[in-house]
Design an enzyme around this catalytic site. Structure first.
Site, PDB file in Angstrom:
ATOM      1  N   ASP A  64       0.840  -1.247  -0.068  1.00 39.03           N
ATOM      2  CA  ASP A  64      -0.009  -0.062  -0.082  1.00 39.03           C
ATOM      3  C   ASP A  64       0.997   1.282   0.058  1.00 39.03           C
ATOM      4  O   ASP A  64       1.904   1.381   0.816  1.00 39.03           O
ATOM      5  CB  ASP A  64      -0.934   0.003   1.365  1.00 39.03           C
ATOM      6  CG  ASP A  64      -1.953  -1.123   1.354  1.00 39.03           C
ATOM      7  OD1 ASP A  64      -2.356  -1.277   0.082  1.00 39.03           O
ATOM      8  OD2 ASP A  64      -2.400  -1.433   2.018  1.00 39.03           O
ATOM      9  N   ASP A  71      -5.965  25.709  10.997  1.00 38.71           N
ATOM     10  CA  ASP A  71      -6.188  24.362  10.366  1.00 38.71           C
ATOM     11  C   ASP A  71      -5.633  23.393  11.015  1.00 38.71           C
ATOM     12  O   ASP A  71      -4.512  23.167  11.005  1.00 38.71           O
ATOM     13  CB  ASP A  71      -5.808  24.705   8.937  1.00 38.71           C
ATOM     14  CG  ASP A  71      -6.144  23.605   8.164  1.00 38.71           C
ATOM     15  OD1 ASP A  71      -6.733  22.490   8.662  1.00 38.71           O
ATOM     16  OD2 ASP A  71      -5.951  23.532   6.888  1.00 38.71           O
ATOM     17  N   GLU A  88      -2.212  18.376   6.959  1.00 39.58           N
ATOM     18  CA  GLU A  88      -2.034  19.141   5.689  1.00 39.58           C
ATOM     19  C   GLU A  88      -1.837  20.601   6.320  1.00 39.58           C
ATOM     20  O   GLU A  88      -0.898  21.117   6.103  1.00 39.58           O
ATOM     21  CB  GLU A  88      -2.948  19.289   4.538  1.00 39.58           C
ATOM     22  CG  GLU A  88      -3.107  18.021   4.042  1.00 39.58           C
ATOM     23  CD  GLU A  88      -4.129  17.157   4.671  1.00 39.58           C
ATOM     24  OE1 GLU A  88      -4.695  17.402   5.569  1.00 39.58           O
ATOM     25  OE2 GLU A  88      -4.327  15.991   3.796  1.00 39.58           O
ATOM     26  N   ALA A 137     -17.089  21.474   3.012  1.00 38.42           N
ATOM     27  CA  ALA A 137     -17.079  20.975   1.657  1.00 38.42           C
ATOM     28  C   ALA A 137     -17.720  21.769   0.552  1.00 38.42           C
ATOM     29  O   ALA A 137     -17.491  21.772  -0.547  1.00 38.42           O
ATOM     30  CB  ALA A 137     -17.995  19.815   1.984  1.00 38.42           C
ATOM     31  N   THR A 156     -17.294  25.486   0.545  1.00 39.45           N
ATOM     32  CA  THR A 156     -16.302  26.338  -0.005  1.00 39.45           C
ATOM     33  C   THR A 156     -14.998  25.866  -0.460  1.00 39.45           C
ATOM     34  O   THR A 156     -14.504  26.538  -1.364  1.00 39.45           O
ATOM     35  CB  THR A 156     -15.838  27.429   1.194  1.00 39.45           C
ATOM     36  OG1 THR A 156     -15.394  26.561   2.259  1.00 39.45           O
ATOM     37  CG2 THR A 156     -17.363  28.239   1.620  1.00 39.45           C
ATOM     38  N   ARG A 157     -14.732  24.803  -0.009  1.00 43.28           N
ATOM     39  CA  ARG A 157     -13.401  24.038  -0.060  1.00 43.28           C
ATOM     40  C   ARG A 157     -12.307  25.134   0.069  1.00 43.28           C
ATOM     41  O   ARG A 157     -11.107  24.876  -0.721  1.00 43.28           O
ATOM     42  CB  ARG A 157     -13.363  23.468  -1.621  1.00 43.28           C
ATOM     43  CG  ARG A 157     -14.186  22.373  -1.659  1.00 43.28           C
ATOM     44  CD  ARG A 157     -14.138  21.411  -3.168  1.00 43.28           C
ATOM     45  NE  ARG A 157     -14.227  22.343  -4.235  1.00 43.28           N
ATOM     46  CZ  ARG A 157     -13.776  22.261  -5.306  1.00 43.28           C
ATOM     47  NH1 ARG A 157     -12.802  21.518  -5.506  1.00 43.28           N
ATOM     48  NH2 ARG A 157     -14.116  23.098  -6.399  1.00 43.28           N
ATOM     49  N   SER A 210     -10.213  27.438   3.484  1.00 42.21           N
ATOM     50  CA  SER A 210     -10.171  27.977   4.859  1.00 42.21           C
ATOM     51  C   SER A 210      -9.122  29.227   4.908  1.00 42.21           C
ATOM     52  O   SER A 210      -8.533  29.554   3.902  1.00 42.21           O
ATOM     53  CB  SER A 210      -9.632  26.751   5.662  1.00 42.21           C
ATOM     54  OG  SER A 210      -8.173  26.670   5.337  1.00 42.21           O
ATOM     55  N   LYS A 250      -7.069  30.012   1.529  1.00 46.14           N
ATOM     56  CA  LYS A 250      -6.171  28.951   1.223  1.00 46.14           C
ATOM     57  C   LYS A 250      -7.123  27.802   0.839  1.00 46.14           C
ATOM     58  O   LYS A 250      -7.959  27.523   1.326  1.00 46.14           O
ATOM     59  CB  LYS A 250      -5.208  28.438   2.090  1.00 46.14           C
ATOM     60  CG  LYS A 250      -4.324  27.391   1.760  1.00 46.14           C
ATOM     61  CD  LYS A 250      -3.711  26.635   3.065  1.00 46.14           C
ATOM     62  CE  LYS A 250      -4.912  25.877   3.793  1.00 46.14           C
ATOM     63  NZ  LYS A 250      -4.456  25.343   5.152  1.00 46.14           N
ATOM     64  N   ASP A 291     -10.395  -6.399   1.678  1.00 43.83           N
ATOM     65  CA  ASP A 291      -8.853  -6.582   1.407  1.00 43.83           C
ATOM     66  C   ASP A 291      -8.980  -8.076   1.648  1.00 43.83           C
ATOM     67  O   ASP A 291      -8.191  -9.036   1.025  1.00 43.83           O
ATOM     68  CB  ASP A 291      -7.974  -6.241   2.239  1.00 43.83           C
ATOM     69  CG  ASP A 291      -7.521  -4.659   1.894  1.00 43.83           C
ATOM     70  OD1 ASP A 291      -7.705  -4.462   0.849  1.00 43.83           O
ATOM     71  OD2 ASP A 291      -7.150  -4.194   2.782  1.00 43.83           O
TER      72      ASP A 291
END
Lengths: 681, 553
Positions: free
Chosen positions: A309, A346, A350, A382, A384-385, A387, A398, A521
């Site tokens: 993976d 945030d 990420e 979700a 505006t996607r 922050s 961003k 799996d």
């Protein structure tokens, strides 16, 4: 398919000493195992090992002969032949004994646990049936394997895994499976028992480390057949020798013939064979991997293709900010400041990585100052996607390129091209804007674990292909695959794709190993020749795989392959050593038998052994002692360094083939120096 | 020219001839065993005996064919000998005794050609031509067929069919043995080998008395005797007889003939498995072994001890002076390295060292380069055993040519490896223990034992040469050696066909960096080492009491 989020250093070497690992071999274990070794003198036990059974029979014969015609020489040979049998038993007993100690610890947790059923009654953990529902609260031990059907809890699995960090277990999804013997640290869960009594994880583990359920593996059987054939050949050679000697005028005594036979048959490998197998399993257990059969361990050595993976194995689980690229005349510093501001609130991995990058490369404060903390944060949604935050009249945002560009109304060819390029290279672009002005792009990349490319190069030398499996789009997948240096990759992989890939490889005669944890799996895990299920995974995945990694570390697949190879190499090397030893023994025993008859055959006595008796006795003693001397090697396994087949063969042939020819000449010579001091020699 | 130099030149010439011929012959044989087309004469034969040439056989069917065909051959050959008085061109030679007929029938059908009789006194032309020469061709063809079936086991993938025995047998006979034997006969005739249907010719000897020199259809039988690694002489003196082997040229030709097919088989193997270097490696092992044994024997024969041989300047007892030491040794090493067993000198009279070499050459399982078909099969089985250990030592389930060596393969290989030593050791031990044996020996002591050991080694390996001192006409030796030949041939063939079947069923795995390359010198070293180690360990004690005791004396 879910991916485990545990992050591990792929270079991490696991040393012995987990809760169930037995650690290095200590000479004291020989004494401790002596009673077990003596119990194994039972002929019914001996019959399982054709080589040692011949030695056992020979020992009986020589003992009877020594009783009938007592001589010091006869008794000495008899005693050393019995030592040979006992030493072989000792090898097996030591290997099993290490497991028994581990099993005892596990069994204790098993016996003492009380199960509390939903209706309030209590029962012993060993009485639980499939489908029973039990309540477990903070501080209690989970009585059996099962799935959480209600609630969420943190669980300490260190009793099984040796990992002290608690894990979260919750109803539904891929984190619902719990193992008997582990302890709930907080909250309350209801567990539905999924295994029959005596078949739980801990039960299987006990059986496994004890060697009780150990069956001979295919290679071991094939080797046993070859050893039996060699034994028969030498038996014939020795049996035929008596009439030949009688014709020549020098009939030999039973003692001498048995001594010759025992020295010739492959006793060294015969004595150590089962210990090698048990120790191989033990090495896996020490690395916190539970193999359901020895067959799987052997198959691991044969693996041609590894399905890995991407996330968690090849890359760290999360995408991280790796680069800031300013646009439209903005300076990098300007972009960095805006990027940091937009990410301060945030808390996604990420977002944190953006702040970390700015701190690392531009010396910007990683924490929000008091002023900044008063700013108004705009969380990611979700819709505006994006922050960001509003501070001092600035609107810093961003987010995904299309969202940010739409919000600012900017049309910039430069930004579009940049965004496309980053996507092409496998990264994720985040556009940063201050008001109406686009400052630049943050590149988020999958960070390939350090050292993993070197690891794959090593595997390639061993002849193993690596295949990266990922849900990413083909462009991203290709870029990560190139960076990690895998041989092939499967992008946008569904469980069906994985299954098809495994089937195609197997059609071509290749053996495939993979890791997995999700219920979807399970079919692929079952299809793969070696399927390693993560302990964090679902019960279905654990059931389908033939190994379970208690650490849930997908990188460990590579170690498993190495352990499998090491197991086979140890067997091959000791067999070669054992057979190569015979040459010296012939040079010791044949002149002893026939030099009186044909004095010229005395020329074969190249070791200059003192007398016929001392020569034969020295060979027998060497033959017995070499077993003891090699027990640590059998338990530890021969040194294995990933390299190509021809390099490995050359090394092992030199070490164990040539070494096997030379060492007994030296050994027998040295033993003879002592033996000749005995009276009557 | 110096004897040694002449010998060396002959060796070089022989090697050049083999090098030139083995590739085209090997490729041709590969085509024979892979071609889809039948010759018209073959097709007619298949119709006659109702064989469906296009259908493949599973290994038990194939094996039943081999055993059935060989059993019928033995019975027919036995009857021919027993009914000799009724046959034409018998020259009044009577029925062969039952023990001798039994032994001879087995001997020629198993490609051994051990002879416990004096041919020119016992057999007439019909038994020679219709019986022995026919079996010389057919037994070699059976050997080729079995080898072809084993190669198919490596080549084929996921099938239980290993070819059709009747087709392989027919093709090996019509396309390989017969045409080659014809050419070889003509060449031998040119060198001066005789060919006659008359019983003999009267000559007046130096003593003035009239002697009858027996004649026979020699050239035709001589060709296939060598070509099919048979070795049964039409005269008792075998290739030392001037009618069978008149001069140095015929001698070299005969040595070439016995080596050429076994050598070319390695090429056939390489071509059929699609990698010629696989064959080359095996050929190098065979060649090294042959060269090393030749060197040892040569040295031993030219460095003898004992006053008589020292005075003669070499061990010339039992050798034809027209051949001398080098070419006698060259013949001796080649005849025991193949399963031929023809002799142009008395191995019994060799020095301990050289006699030991001829014995060891057989005890190695005859793989230098071995009998027709049997040599390749033998070295392949040793290669499997070597690969099993080597495979483990590189950390994988052992495999050879893409086929895994599991329980079944190892079991059959173990049986194959076990049979010959078992027959040789038990046979020799039993024989030497019998009270009648010392009387049958030509010598006492270590050399006497060598004679018995040699007889069983020769029979079990289907060689047929003899340490001639031993008298083997007693019922015990006739039957024991007959059985040794049977086991040595057919148990091995059964094992090989079972191996072919189990290999063919497997899927072929591609080789990678993790698999050990079997077309490299390292692999050759491994095969050669395994071969020598196994034989040395098995036979060291027996050899120590025989040739070794003589050699170090």
């Amino acid at each position: 398919m879910t991916t485990p989020t545990l992050e591990r250093d792929p270079e991490r070497t696991v040393t012995a000493g987990g809760p169930v690992g037995a650690g290095a071999f200590r000479p004291a274990q020989l004494w401790a195992s002596l009673p077990d070794a003596l119990r194994k003198l039972d002929p019914r036990t001996q019959l399982r090992n054709p080589v040692m059974f011949v030695v056992w029979t020979g020992s009986v014969l020589v003992t009877l002969d020594a009783l009938w015609r007592p001589t010091l020489f006869g008794w000495l040979i008899a005693v050393w032949l019995w030592f040979t049998v006992v030493f072989a038993n000792l090898a097996e007993a030591v290997a099993e004994g290490r497991g028994k100690a581990q099993a005892e610890t596990l069994r204790r947790t098993r016996r003492d646990t009380v199960a509390r059923l939903l209706d309030g009654t209590t029962t012993g953990a060993t009485e639980l049936r499939v489908g029973d529902r039990v309540v477990v609260e903070a501080g209690e031990t989970i009585p059996g394997d099962g799935d959480v059907v209600e609630g969420i809890a943190t669980v300490d699995e260190s009793a099984i895994t040796g990992e002290s960090a608690p894990v979260v277990r919750e109803a539904g999804g891929d984190r619902s499976s719990v193992t008997g013997g582990t302890t709930v640290l907080s909250d309350r869960i209801v567990v539905e028992i999924t295994t029959k009594p005596g078949e739980s994880f801990v039960d299987r583990m006990i059986a496994l480390v004890e060697g009780a359920s150990r069956q001979k593996t295919p290679n071991e059987i094939a080797l046993t057949i070859l050893l039996a054939a060699l034994t028969i050949i030498f038996l014939l050679a020795v049996v035929a020798l008596q009439p030949m000697s009688a014709y020549a005028g020098a009939p030999q005594s039973v003692v001498v013939l048995v001594a010759l036979l025992v020295c010739l048959i492959p006793t060294t490998i015969g004595a150590l064979l089962s210990a090698i197998g048990i120790a191989g399993m033990d090495r896996l257990v020490q690395r916190n991997v539970l193999a359901k059969s020895g067959r799987a361990v052997e198959a691991a050595g044969d693996i041609d293709t590894l399905l890995l993976d991407k996330t968690g194995t090849i890359t760290f689980g999360n995408r991280q900010a790796t680069e800031l690229i300013p646009t439209g005349g903005a300076s990098t510093r300007e972009l960095a400041e805006a990027a940091r501001l937009s990410s301060l609130a945030d808390q996604t991995p990420e977002g944190r990585s953006v702040v970390a990058l700015c701190a690392r490369e531009f010396g910007l404060a990683p924490e929000a100052s008091a002023d900044e903390a008063r700013a108004e944060f705009v969380p990611f949604t979700a819709q505006t996607r994006m922050s960001g935050l509003d501070v001092d009249g600035r609107r810093i945002r961003k987010g995904a390129a299309s969202a940010v560009l739409a919000a600012t109304g900017v049309r910039s060819g430069e930004v579009d091209r940049l965004v496309e390029r980053i996507s092409d290279e496998g990264g994720t672009p985040l556009v940063v804007a201050d008001g109406e002005r686009v400052l630049g792009v943050i590149r988020l990349s999958d960070v390939v674990k350090p050292g993993i490319a070197a690891r794959f190069a090593e595997l390639r030398v061993m002849g193993i292909r690596t295949v990266m499996v990922t849900g990413d789009n083909p462009r991203t997948a290709r870029a990560v695959a190139a960076e990690a240096g895998v041989d092939d990759h499967l992008a946008e992989a569904t469980p069906e794709d994985k299954m098809a890939y495994i089937r195609a490889e197997q059609e071509g005669g290749r053996l495939v190993a993979m890791t997995g944890d999700g219920t979807n799996d399970a079919p692929a895990l079952a299809q793969a020749d070696v399927g390693v299920a993560m302990n964090t995974g679902t019960a279905a995945a654990k059931e389908a795989g033939n190994m379970v990694d208690l650490d849930s570390d997908p990188t460990k697949l590579i170690e498993i392959v190495e352990i499998g190879k090491q197991l086979l190499i140890t067997r091959g090397a000791l067999t070669t050593f054992s057979v190569a030893n015979d040459l010296a023994k012939y040079f010791a025993i044949l002149p002893a038998m026939f030099a009186a008859l044909y004095p010229s055959l005395g020329a074969l006595n190249v070791m200059g052994l003192h007398s016929p008796q001392s020569a034969i006795l020295s060979a027998v003693i060497f033959n017995a002692l070499i077993i003891i001397a090699l027990i640590p090697l059998a338990l530890r396994g021969v040194r294995y360094r990933p390299s190509s087949a021809s390099v490995l063969l050359r090394r092992n042939l030199l070490l164990y083939g040539l070494g096997g020819v030379v060492l007994p000449f030296v050994g027998i010579f040295l033993i003879d120096l002592l033996v000749r001091l005995l009276p009557g020699m | 020219m110096d004897d040694t130099l002449a010998g060396l030149l002959q060796v070089v010439l022989l090697l050049v001839l083999l090098a030139v011929c083995h590739a085209p012959l090997g490729d041709y044989m590969a085509r024979v065993f892979t071609s889809e087309k039948d010759w018209r004469v073959e097709a007619a034969l298949y119709r006659l005996v109702r064989v469906d040439a296009s259908s493949g056989q599973r290994w038990p069917t194939y094996a039943a064919g081999v055993l059935g065909f060989s059993f019928v051959s033995i019975v027919l050959l036995y009857l021919l000998q027993r009914l000799q008085p009724l046959l034409p061109m018998s020259f009044g030679r009577g029925a062969v005794g039952p023990a001798t007929a039994f032994n001879t029938a087995i001997s020629f059908v198993t490609n051994t050609n051990w002879q416990s009789y004096v041919p020119e006194q016992v057999l007439g032309n019909t038994v020679q031509m219709a019986g022995l020469t026919v079996q010389n061709i057919l037994s070699a063809a059976v050997g080729l067929a079995v080898a072809a079936a084993l190669i198919r086991g490596f080549v084929r993938s996921g099938t239980d069919r290993i070819g059709n025995f009747w087709v392989d047998l027919t093709r090996a006979t019509f396309r390989i043995m017969l045409p080659m034997a014809f050419v070889a006969s003509v060449l031998l005739l040119i060198t001066g080998v005789t060919m006659s249907l008359r019983a003999g010719v009267d000559v007046t000897g130096v003593d003035g008395a009239t002697h009858t020199l027996p004649l026979a259809p020699t050239a035709s039988q001589e060709a296939v005797k060598m070509l099919g690694t048979n070795g049964g002489g039409i005269f008792n003196a075998n290739s030392a007889h001037p009618f069978e082997n008149p001069n140095a040229l015929s001698n070299l030709l005969e040595i070439f003939l016995m080596l050429v097919v076994p050598v070319a088989m390695t090429r056939t193997f390489g071509t059929m498995v699609g990698n010629r270097r696989q064959g080359t490696v095996l050929l190098s092992v065979m060649g090294m072994l042959w060269g090393a044994l030749l060197a040892v024997a040569w040295f031993a024969e030219t460095h003898p001890n004992g006053p008589a041989t020292l005075a003669a300047g070499g061990a010339l007892e039992g050798k034809e002076v027209r051949f001398g030491i080098p070419t006698s040794i060259l013949f001796g090493v080649s005849t025991t390295g193949t399963s031929t067993g023809a002799v142009n000198s008395l191995h019994d009279s060799y020095t301990g060292g050289a006699g030991g070499v001829t014995l060891l050459n057989m005890l190695l399982g005859e793989v230098a380069p071995g009998g027709v078909g049997a040599g390749l099969v033998g070295i392949l089985v040793v290669a499997l055993v070597a690969m099993f250990l080597a495979g483990l030592m590189v950390g994988r389930t052992p495999e050879y040519l893409g086929k895994k060596l599991g329980q079944r393969e190892v079991t059959v290989a173990a049986v194959y490896i076990l049979v010959m030593p078992a027959v040789v050791l038990l046979g020799a031990a039993l024989a030497i223990a019998l009270p009648g044996t010392p009387g049958a020996l030509g010598n006492t002591g270590a050399h006497g034992f060598s004679e018995v050991l040699y007889a069983f080694a020769s029979a079990a390996n289907n060689n047929g040469s003899a340490f001639a001192g031993l008298t083997v006409t007693s019922d015990f030796f006739q039957s024991a050696l007959g059985l040794a030949m049977l086991f040595g041939r057919f148990v091995l063939i059964l094992a090989v066909l079972a191996l072919a079947g189990s290999l063919a069923e497997q899927k072929r795995v591609e080789a990678g960096a993790g698999t050990l390359a079997t077309d490299k010198p390292l692999f050759g070293v491994l095969v050669g080492g395994t071969l020598i180690l196994v034989a040395a360990l098995t036979f060291f004690p027996a050899l120590a009491l025989g040739p070794l005791a003589e050699a170090v004396a």
